[in-house]
Design a protein around this motif. Structure first.
Motif, PDB file in Angstrom:
ATOM      1  N   ILE A 209       0.844  -1.194   0.000  1.00  0.00           N
ATOM      2  CA  ILE A 209       0.000   0.000   0.000  1.00  0.00           C
ATOM      3  C   ILE A 209       0.880   1.245   0.000  1.00  0.00           C
ATOM      4  O   ILE A 209       1.843   1.339   0.767  1.00  0.00           O
ATOM      5  CB  ILE A 209      -0.933   0.004   1.232  1.00  0.00           C
ATOM      6  CG1 ILE A 209      -1.903  -1.181   1.151  1.00  0.00           C
ATOM      7  CG2 ILE A 209      -1.704   1.321   1.326  1.00  0.00           C
ATOM      8  CD1 ILE A 209      -2.742  -1.370   2.394  1.00  0.00           C
ATOM      9  N   GLY A 210       0.570   2.196  -0.848  1.00  0.00           N
ATOM     10  CA  GLY A 210       1.348   3.429  -0.931  1.00  0.00           C
ATOM     11  C   GLY A 210       1.156   4.321   0.286  1.00  0.00           C
ATOM     12  O   GLY A 210       0.338   4.045   1.173  1.00  0.00           O
ATOM     13  N   LYS A 211       1.902   5.422   0.307  1.00  0.00           N
ATOM     14  CA  LYS A 211       1.861   6.344   1.444  1.00  0.00           C
ATOM     15  C   LYS A 211       1.039   7.595   1.152  1.00  0.00           C
ATOM     16  O   LYS A 211       1.224   8.628   1.792  1.00  0.00           O
ATOM     17  CB  LYS A 211       3.287   6.739   1.835  1.00  0.00           C
ATOM     18  CG  LYS A 211       4.142   5.573   2.311  1.00  0.00           C
ATOM     19  CD  LYS A 211       5.524   6.032   2.754  1.00  0.00           C
ATOM     20  CE  LYS A 211       6.353   4.861   3.255  1.00  0.00           C
ATOM     21  NZ  LYS A 211       7.703   5.277   3.699  1.00  0.00           N
ATOM     22  N   ASP A 212       0.117   7.490   0.207  1.00  0.00           N
ATOM     23  CA  ASP A 212      -0.679   8.656  -0.168  1.00  0.00           C
ATOM     24  C   ASP A 212      -1.530   9.157   0.995  1.00  0.00           C
ATOM     25  O   ASP A 212      -1.665  10.366   1.211  1.00  0.00           O
ATOM     26  CB  ASP A 212      -1.596   8.311  -1.353  1.00  0.00           C
ATOM     27  CG  ASP A 212      -0.798   7.941  -2.595  1.00  0.00           C
ATOM     28  OD1 ASP A 212       0.390   8.310  -2.645  1.00  0.00           O
ATOM     29  OD2 ASP A 212      -1.355   7.285  -3.486  1.00  0.00           O
ATOM     30  N   LYS A 213      -2.123   8.229   1.744  1.00  0.00           N
ATOM     31  CA  LYS A 213      -3.027   8.616   2.830  1.00  0.00           C
ATOM     32  C   LYS A 213      -2.362   8.481   4.201  1.00  0.00           C
ATOM     33  O   LYS A 213      -2.453   9.373   5.038  1.00  0.00           O
ATOM     34  CB  LYS A 213      -4.291   7.761   2.776  1.00  0.00           C
ATOM     35  CG  LYS A 213      -5.098   7.948   1.494  1.00  0.00           C
ATOM     36  CD  LYS A 213      -6.319   7.037   1.480  1.00  0.00           C
ATOM     37  CE  LYS A 213      -7.106   7.205   0.187  1.00  0.00           C
ATOM     38  NZ  LYS A 213      -8.275   6.283   0.128  1.00  0.00           N
ATOM     39  N   PHE A 214      -1.725   7.348   4.433  1.00  0.00           N
ATOM     40  CA  PHE A 214      -1.089   7.090   5.726  1.00  0.00           C
ATOM     41  C   PHE A 214       0.232   6.352   5.509  1.00  0.00           C
ATOM     42  O   PHE A 214       0.355   5.540   4.595  1.00  0.00           O
ATOM     43  CB  PHE A 214      -1.999   6.234   6.626  1.00  0.00           C
ATOM     44  CG  PHE A 214      -3.300   6.888   6.994  1.00  0.00           C
ATOM     45  CD1 PHE A 214      -3.364   7.787   8.052  1.00  0.00           C
ATOM     46  CD2 PHE A 214      -4.459   6.612   6.277  1.00  0.00           C
ATOM     47  CE1 PHE A 214      -4.566   8.391   8.388  1.00  0.00           C
ATOM     48  CE2 PHE A 214      -5.660   7.210   6.603  1.00  0.00           C
ATOM     49  CZ  PHE A 214      -5.713   8.107   7.662  1.00  0.00           C
ATOM     50  N   ASP A 215       1.186   6.637   6.382  1.00  0.00           N
ATOM     51  CA  ASP A 215       2.453   5.908   6.392  1.00  0.00           C
ATOM     52  C   ASP A 215       2.276   4.688   7.298  1.00  0.00           C
ATOM     53  O   ASP A 215       2.102   4.825   8.512  1.00  0.00           O
ATOM     54  CB  ASP A 215       3.572   6.813   6.918  1.00  0.00           C
ATOM     55  CG  ASP A 215       4.943   6.145   6.864  1.00  0.00           C
ATOM     56  OD1 ASP A 215       4.999   4.909   6.701  1.00  0.00           O
ATOM     57  OD2 ASP A 215       5.952   6.856   7.003  1.00  0.00           O
TER      58      ASP A 215
ATOM     59  N   ARG B 119      -8.488  -3.209   2.854  1.00  0.00           N
ATOM     60  CA  ARG B 119      -9.606  -2.923   1.935  1.00  0.00           C
ATOM     61  C   ARG B 119      -9.818  -1.423   1.776  1.00  0.00           C
ATOM     62  O   ARG B 119     -10.010  -0.919   0.656  1.00  0.00           O
ATOM     63  CB  ARG B 119     -10.888  -3.574   2.466  1.00  0.00           C
ATOM     64  CG  ARG B 119     -12.065  -3.495   1.490  1.00  0.00           C
ATOM     65  CD  ARG B 119     -13.365  -3.918   2.146  1.00  0.00           C
ATOM     66  NE  ARG B 119     -13.823  -2.938   3.123  1.00  0.00           N
ATOM     67  CZ  ARG B 119     -14.468  -1.818   2.803  1.00  0.00           C
ATOM     68  NH1 ARG B 119     -14.717  -1.520   1.538  1.00  0.00           N
ATOM     69  NH2 ARG B 119     -14.863  -0.982   3.751  1.00  0.00           N
ATOM     70  N   ILE B 120      -9.746  -0.684   2.889  1.00  0.00           N
ATOM     71  CA  ILE B 120      -9.981   0.760   2.848  1.00  0.00           C
ATOM     72  C   ILE B 120      -8.901   1.487   2.056  1.00  0.00           C
ATOM     73  O   ILE B 120      -9.182   2.389   1.255  1.00  0.00           O
ATOM     74  CB  ILE B 120     -10.027   1.331   4.287  1.00  0.00           C
ATOM     75  CG1 ILE B 120     -11.274   0.845   5.020  1.00  0.00           C
ATOM     76  CG2 ILE B 120     -10.008   2.863   4.268  1.00  0.00           C
ATOM     77  CD1 ILE B 120     -11.279   1.207   6.496  1.00  0.00           C
ATOM     78  N   LEU B 121      -7.655   1.096   2.261  1.00  0.00           N
ATOM     79  CA  LEU B 121      -6.533   1.861   1.706  1.00  0.00           C
ATOM     80  C   LEU B 121      -6.142   1.446   0.290  1.00  0.00           C
ATOM     81  O   LEU B 121      -5.362   2.144  -0.361  1.00  0.00           O
ATOM     82  CB  LEU B 121      -5.321   1.746   2.634  1.00  0.00           C
ATOM     83  CG  LEU B 121      -5.511   2.329   4.045  1.00  0.00           C
ATOM     84  CD1 LEU B 121      -4.236   2.182   4.862  1.00  0.00           C
ATOM     85  CD2 LEU B 121      -5.929   3.798   3.980  1.00  0.00           C
TER      86      LEU B 121
END
Length: 319
Positions: free
Chosen positions: A205-211, A316-318
């Motif tokens: 998962i990328g760091k666009d929303k959360f690290d 699922r959310i991220l």
């Protein structure tokens, strides 16, 4: 690399760590030193040994088990067996034992091998190292007391016609499994708390929303703690994760997540995770010393299924 006598317990911990996390992470020497709760000197010495006998290969800064040993573990082999096979396959150890079995004493055998292979070590130190390796070969794999007693009757180690000390890991492992099954016990349960597939999914998962780096590391440490029976740490790390992730659900606390997000089945799992695991972690963290204590067990801290539901929803959310 030098010929060394390592702490074999540290060697086993390193191989356990590599076997658990190599699939989900890139392993460096620094990561291993940070992960193994031992003095860095002993960890480096163990790494030197494992590299010398060919268990670990180093590509750039990254360490990994050699493929043959990965396959060995996948096929039911043990960590102890990996080390034993690497010792018996080591040319220095084999040459030394071949000469010993031809009637030479330890000093004569050591002097010959050191001279022939041009080793930078004195004979007394060499003999000490060889003796420590041989002593480890006498160590029984993790098994019941009954298995240990009966395994002494089996021919798992022998000297072949060339004087090489040999060890049949598969025969030994099959024997142990058979004995454990007879005792109605099981092998390999409880070593993983967070499924490695979940960790792998989080890492993608990328760091666009959360690290997610802290969350991932806490999951990795949960597996280390659980596999080493560090149950206080398991309880506290579980709480640390639930305290860490509420912003992903746009909530301020995990109690808000448990009571106000998702389907009924999700809420049921989260309420259980919140109330039970939190109380257990609180008791670990805040209970004063008493005259008598009971230690936590695997069952007490095992919230792995509820945590898996939580991590699945985060993924699922991220995504």
């Amino acid at each position: 690399m030098k010929l060394v006598s390592p702490s074999f317990n540290v060697c086993e911990e390193i191989l356990d760590y590599l076997n658990l996390f190599e699939k989900t992470n890139s392993i460096t020497e620094k990561k291993i030193i940070d992960a193994i709760d031992k003095t860095p000197f002993y960890v480096k010495k163990a790494l030197n040994f494992l590299t010398y006998v060919g268990v670990i290969e180093i590509i750039g800064n990254h360490l990994s088990l050699k493929q043959a040993y990965k396959d060995h573990l996948i096929n039911g082999g043990t960590i102890e067996g990996v080390i034993k096979i690497s010792i018996t396959n080591n040319s220095v150890f084999r040459d030394y034992n071949r000469i010993l079995n031809n009637g030479k004493n330890q000093k004569q055998s050591a002097t010959y091998v050191i001279s022939t292979l041009k080793l930078d070590i004195d004979s007394s130190k060499f003999i000490s190292v060889m003796n420590s390796w041989a002593k480890y070969l006498e160590k029984e794999d993790r098994a019941t007391a009954k298995t240990k007693t009966e395994s002494k009757k089996m021919s798992f180690m022998w000297v072949d016609e060339m004087g090489n000390l040999m060890y049949d890991e598969k025969k030994h492992t099959d024997f142990i499994i058979d004995q454990v099954k007879k005792d109605n016990k099981s092998l390999g349960e409880g070593l993983i708390f967070v499924d490695p597939d979940r960790i792998n999914q989080l890492q993608k998962i990328g760091k666009d929303k959360f690290d997610l780096s802290k969350l991932i590391r806490k999951c990795e440490e949960l597996n280390i703690a659980y596999s080493t029976k560090s149950y206080f740490s398991v309880g506290m790390l579980t709480r640390a994760i639930t305290d860490h992730i509420p912003p992903i659900f746009n909530k301020k606390s995990f109690s808000e997540v448990a009571g106000g997000y998702g389907t009924k089945s999700f809420k049921d799992s989260m309420i259980h995770l919140d109330k039970s695991s939190r109380k257990i972690a609180d008791s670990f963290l805040h209970t004063h010393i008493r005259r008598k204590e009971t230690l936590p067990t695997r069952t007490q801290v095992n919230f792995s299924s509820d945590l898996d539901v939580l991590l699945g929803e985060i993924i699922r959310i991220l995504n």
